[in-house]
Design a protein around this motif. Sequence first.
Motif, PDB file in Angstrom:
ATOM      1  N   LEU A   1      -8.046  -1.955  -9.707  1.00 46.47           N
ATOM      2  CA  LEU A   1      -7.829  -1.691  -8.291  1.00 46.47           C
ATOM      3  C   LEU A   1      -8.842  -0.650  -7.824  1.00 46.47           C
ATOM      4  O   LEU A   1      -9.066   0.348  -8.516  1.00 46.47           O
ATOM      5  CB  LEU A   1      -6.404  -1.163  -8.074  1.00 46.47           C
ATOM      6  CG  LEU A   1      -5.999  -0.921  -6.620  1.00 46.47           C
ATOM      7  CD1 LEU A   1      -5.769  -2.255  -5.914  1.00 46.47           C
ATOM      8  CD2 LEU A   1      -4.748  -0.060  -6.554  1.00 46.47           C
ATOM      9  N   PRO A   2      -9.474  -0.866  -6.664  1.00 44.78           N
ATOM     10  CA  PRO A   2     -10.410   0.151  -6.147  1.00 44.78           C
ATOM     11  C   PRO A   2      -9.655   1.360  -5.620  1.00 44.78           C
ATOM     12  O   PRO A   2      -9.239   1.413  -4.469  1.00 44.78           O
ATOM     13  CB  PRO A   2     -11.157  -0.597  -5.028  1.00 44.78           C
ATOM     14  CG  PRO A   2     -10.211  -1.668  -4.578  1.00 44.78           C
ATOM     15  CD  PRO A   2      -9.432  -2.062  -5.806  1.00 44.78           C
ATOM     16  N   GLY A   3      -9.425   2.332  -6.467  1.00 45.31           N
ATOM     17  CA  GLY A   3      -8.624   3.498  -6.114  1.00 45.31           C
ATOM     18  C   GLY A   3      -9.250   4.301  -4.982  1.00 45.31           C
ATOM     19  O   GLY A   3     -10.443   4.609  -5.023  1.00 45.31           O
ATOM     20  N   ILE A   4      -8.475   4.642  -3.970  1.00 47.40           N
ATOM     21  CA  ILE A   4      -8.966   5.434  -2.852  1.00 47.40           C
ATOM     22  C   ILE A   4      -9.314   6.842  -3.320  1.00 47.40           C
ATOM     23  O   ILE A   4     -10.325   7.426  -2.922  1.00 47.40           O
ATOM     24  CB  ILE A   4      -7.914   5.474  -1.724  1.00 47.40           C
ATOM     25  CG1 ILE A   4      -7.705   4.050  -1.171  1.00 47.40           C
ATOM     26  CG2 ILE A   4      -8.335   6.433  -0.611  1.00 47.40           C
ATOM     27  CD1 ILE A   4      -6.514   3.923  -0.252  1.00 47.40           C
ATOM     28  N   ARG A   5      -8.484   7.425  -4.169  1.00 43.83           N
ATOM     29  CA  ARG A   5      -8.754   8.750  -4.717  1.00 43.83           C
ATOM     30  C   ARG A   5     -10.008   8.728  -5.586  1.00 43.83           C
ATOM     31  O   ARG A   5     -10.752   9.711  -5.658  1.00 43.83           O
ATOM     32  CB  ARG A   5      -7.575   9.226  -5.571  1.00 43.83           C
ATOM     33  CG  ARG A   5      -6.505  10.036  -4.893  1.00 43.83           C
ATOM     34  CD  ARG A   5      -5.988   9.524  -3.602  1.00 43.83           C
ATOM     35  NE  ARG A   5      -5.511   8.147  -3.669  1.00 43.83           N
ATOM     36  CZ  ARG A   5      -5.058   7.461  -2.625  1.00 43.83           C
ATOM     37  NH1 ARG A   5      -5.031   7.994  -1.433  1.00 43.83           N
ATOM     38  NH2 ARG A   5      -4.640   6.222  -2.746  1.00 43.83           N
TER      39      ARG A   5
ATOM     40  N   ASP B   1      -8.801   0.166   4.982  1.00 42.07           N
ATOM     41  CA  ASP B   1      -9.829  -0.737   4.454  1.00 42.07           C
ATOM     42  C   ASP B   1      -9.297  -1.553   3.282  1.00 42.07           C
ATOM     43  O   ASP B   1      -9.511  -2.767   3.205  1.00 42.07           O
ATOM     44  CB  ASP B   1     -11.064   0.058   4.018  1.00 42.07           C
ATOM     45  CG  ASP B   1     -11.835   0.643   5.189  1.00 42.07           C
ATOM     46  OD1 ASP B   1     -11.590   0.204   6.334  1.00 42.07           O
ATOM     47  OD2 ASP B   1     -12.664   1.546   4.964  1.00 42.07           O
ATOM     48  N   ARG B   2      -8.612  -0.879   2.356  1.00 42.74           N
ATOM     49  CA  ARG B   2      -8.100  -1.597   1.184  1.00 42.74           C
ATOM     50  C   ARG B   2      -6.960  -2.526   1.560  1.00 42.74           C
ATOM     51  O   ARG B   2      -6.844  -3.644   1.033  1.00 42.74           O
ATOM     52  CB  ARG B   2      -7.654  -0.602   0.102  1.00 42.74           C
ATOM     53  CG  ARG B   2      -7.346  -1.274  -1.230  1.00 42.74           C
ATOM     54  CD  ARG B   2      -7.127  -0.270  -2.329  1.00 42.74           C
ATOM     55  NE  ARG B   2      -5.921   0.535  -2.115  1.00 42.74           N
ATOM     56  CZ  ARG B   2      -5.520   1.503  -2.939  1.00 42.74           C
ATOM     57  NH1 ARG B   2      -6.239   1.811  -4.004  1.00 42.74           N
ATOM     58  NH2 ARG B   2      -4.409   2.174  -2.694  1.00 42.74           N
ATOM     59  N   PHE B   3      -6.110  -2.082   2.474  1.00 45.50           N
ATOM     60  CA  PHE B   3      -5.004  -2.895   2.976  1.00 45.50           C
ATOM     61  C   PHE B   3      -5.523  -4.187   3.598  1.00 45.50           C
ATOM     62  O   PHE B   3      -5.074  -5.286   3.268  1.00 45.50           O
ATOM     63  CB  PHE B   3      -4.233  -2.061   4.007  1.00 45.50           C
ATOM     64  CG  PHE B   3      -2.971  -2.687   4.534  1.00 45.50           C
ATOM     65  CD1 PHE B   3      -1.999  -3.188   3.687  1.00 45.50           C
ATOM     66  CD2 PHE B   3      -2.742  -2.739   5.903  1.00 45.50           C
ATOM     67  CE1 PHE B   3      -0.822  -3.738   4.179  1.00 45.50           C
ATOM     68  CE2 PHE B   3      -1.574  -3.278   6.407  1.00 45.50           C
ATOM     69  CZ  PHE B   3      -0.617  -3.792   5.551  1.00 45.50           C
TER      70      PHE B   3
ATOM     71  N   GLU C   1       0.851  -1.187   0.000  1.00 43.35           N
ATOM     72  CA  GLU C   1       0.000   0.000   0.000  1.00 43.35           C
ATOM     73  C   GLU C   1       0.882   1.231   0.000  1.00 43.35           C
ATOM     74  O   GLU C   1       2.058   1.172   0.367  1.00 43.35           O
ATOM     75  CB  GLU C   1      -0.917   0.035   1.224  1.00 43.35           C
ATOM     76  CG  GLU C   1      -2.288  -0.587   1.003  1.00 43.35           C
ATOM     77  CD  GLU C   1      -3.144   0.182  -0.002  1.00 43.35           C
ATOM     78  OE1 GLU C   1      -2.785   1.336  -0.356  1.00 43.35           O
ATOM     79  OE2 GLU C   1      -4.169  -0.373  -0.428  1.00 43.35           O
ATOM     80  N   VAL C   2       0.306   2.349  -0.400  1.00 46.94           N
ATOM     81  CA  VAL C   2       0.983   3.644  -0.342  1.00 46.94           C
ATOM     82  C   VAL C   2       0.029   4.639   0.318  1.00 46.94           C
ATOM     83  O   VAL C   2      -1.135   4.741  -0.084  1.00 46.94           O
ATOM     84  CB  VAL C   2       1.386   4.144  -1.743  1.00 46.94           C
ATOM     85  CG1 VAL C   2       2.055   5.522  -1.634  1.00 46.94           C
ATOM     86  CG2 VAL C   2       2.314   3.152  -2.435  1.00 46.94           C
ATOM     87  N   VAL C   3       0.522   5.334   1.332  1.00 46.49           N
ATOM     88  CA  VAL C   3      -0.292   6.311   2.055  1.00 46.49           C
ATOM     89  C   VAL C   3       0.312   7.702   1.877  1.00 46.49           C
ATOM     90  O   VAL C   3       1.506   7.891   2.139  1.00 46.49           O
ATOM     91  CB  VAL C   3      -0.348   5.982   3.567  1.00 46.49           C
ATOM     92  CG1 VAL C   3      -1.375   6.880   4.257  1.00 46.49           C
ATOM     93  CG2 VAL C   3      -0.673   4.534   3.799  1.00 46.49           C
TER      94      VAL C   3
ATOM     95  N   SER D   1      -6.750 -10.044   3.354  1.00 48.10           N
ATOM     96  CA  SER D   1      -7.755 -11.096   3.508  1.00 48.10           C
ATOM     97  C   SER D   1      -7.889 -11.941   2.246  1.00 48.10           C
ATOM     98  O   SER D   1      -8.042 -13.176   2.322  1.00 48.10           O
ATOM     99  CB  SER D   1      -9.104 -10.466   3.864  1.00 48.10           C
ATOM    100  OG  SER D   1     -10.117 -11.448   3.931  1.00 48.10           O
ATOM    101  N   GLU D   2      -7.828 -11.297   1.087  1.00 42.20           N
ATOM    102  CA  GLU D   2      -8.028 -12.009  -0.180  1.00 42.20           C
ATOM    103  C   GLU D   2      -6.941 -13.047  -0.449  1.00 42.20           C
ATOM    104  O   GLU D   2      -7.163 -14.002  -1.195  1.00 42.20           O
ATOM    105  CB  GLU D   2      -8.091 -11.014  -1.335  1.00 42.20           C
ATOM    106  CG  GLU D   2      -9.377 -10.195  -1.394  1.00 42.20           C
ATOM    107  CD  GLU D   2     -10.608 -11.050  -1.638  1.00 42.20           C
ATOM    108  OE1 GLU D   2     -10.575 -11.899  -2.537  1.00 42.20           O
ATOM    109  OE2 GLU D   2     -11.600 -10.866  -0.907  1.00 42.20           O
TER     110      GLU D   2
END
Length: 294
Positions: free
Chosen positions: A208-212, A56-58, A39-41, A63-64
């Motif tokens: 990818l479900p982009g956070i932005r 959430d994405r992390f 991940e990148v924050v 989990s996957e």
Amino acid sequence: MAAMISMQKVFLNGKFIDKDSAKISIFDRGFIFGDGIYEVVPVVNSTMVERDGFWDRFQRSLSEISLNLPYSKGEFETILNKLIKINSLKEGGLYIQITRGIAPRDFIFVKGIEPTIMAFAFADSVLENPKSKSGISIISTEDIRWKRRDIKSISLLGQCYAKNQAAIAGADECFMVENGYVTEAGSSSAFIIKDHTLITKPLSNEILPGIRRNKLLSLATQIGLKVQERKFSMSEVYNADECFISAATIILLPVIKADGKAINGGKIGQYSLKLRELYKNSLITEANKIKEIK
């Protein structure tokens, strides 16, 4: 878009150490199989922003692939905040990676081993990226990746191949195309604007479900844009009123040329400018609120 260059102190398996002293085993499954996630924050004003989306994405990616992080959310945020502090990071981001760990080479998900957990800080111009004022160029490439792109896997050879093609062509980024439609960019989410409508591909295992992405869809409605989540082609990109990409430490960068064709006459559009400014201000506000609570 420049490569990440880590600052001096990194976190590795419970310790903060000098980056030149950080080592992992050649039998780490991340090294052997690419068996891990990352991940990148973004960091603004020495503060992690968009933390909930990151977490959430992390957690979902972990989990996957049946990986567990041996820290609570609070414990891990404490680690990341210390990484920011000991590196005196003002603006940029944190790169976080967890692999299944060290084991004899075996294709199955080996159980009972300790995960390898690593993070480093890097400085970057998040709020005032120079490309946000000049715009970027992209090329189209074939999407050759695996079918679980919704997992933020460290196995990125497909993206490396595509982005290398872009670099050879003198472009900043690429739009990957599958079955005639754009999936996403090489390391970012892809958007077009046409007739006052923001268009981006719907969420699925294909991207990818982009956070932005979520934030931009919300901001779009605030400035009078309609929103459509649907597939779009490179022909639509060429004929778009505006086009842009988004990712963790770039916020939003306008695309002014695609496959050598000028978009909007090679000029940055009004909506792209408004969206980036709104997003930038929201990150500054978020960072300031978090610092006040601390």
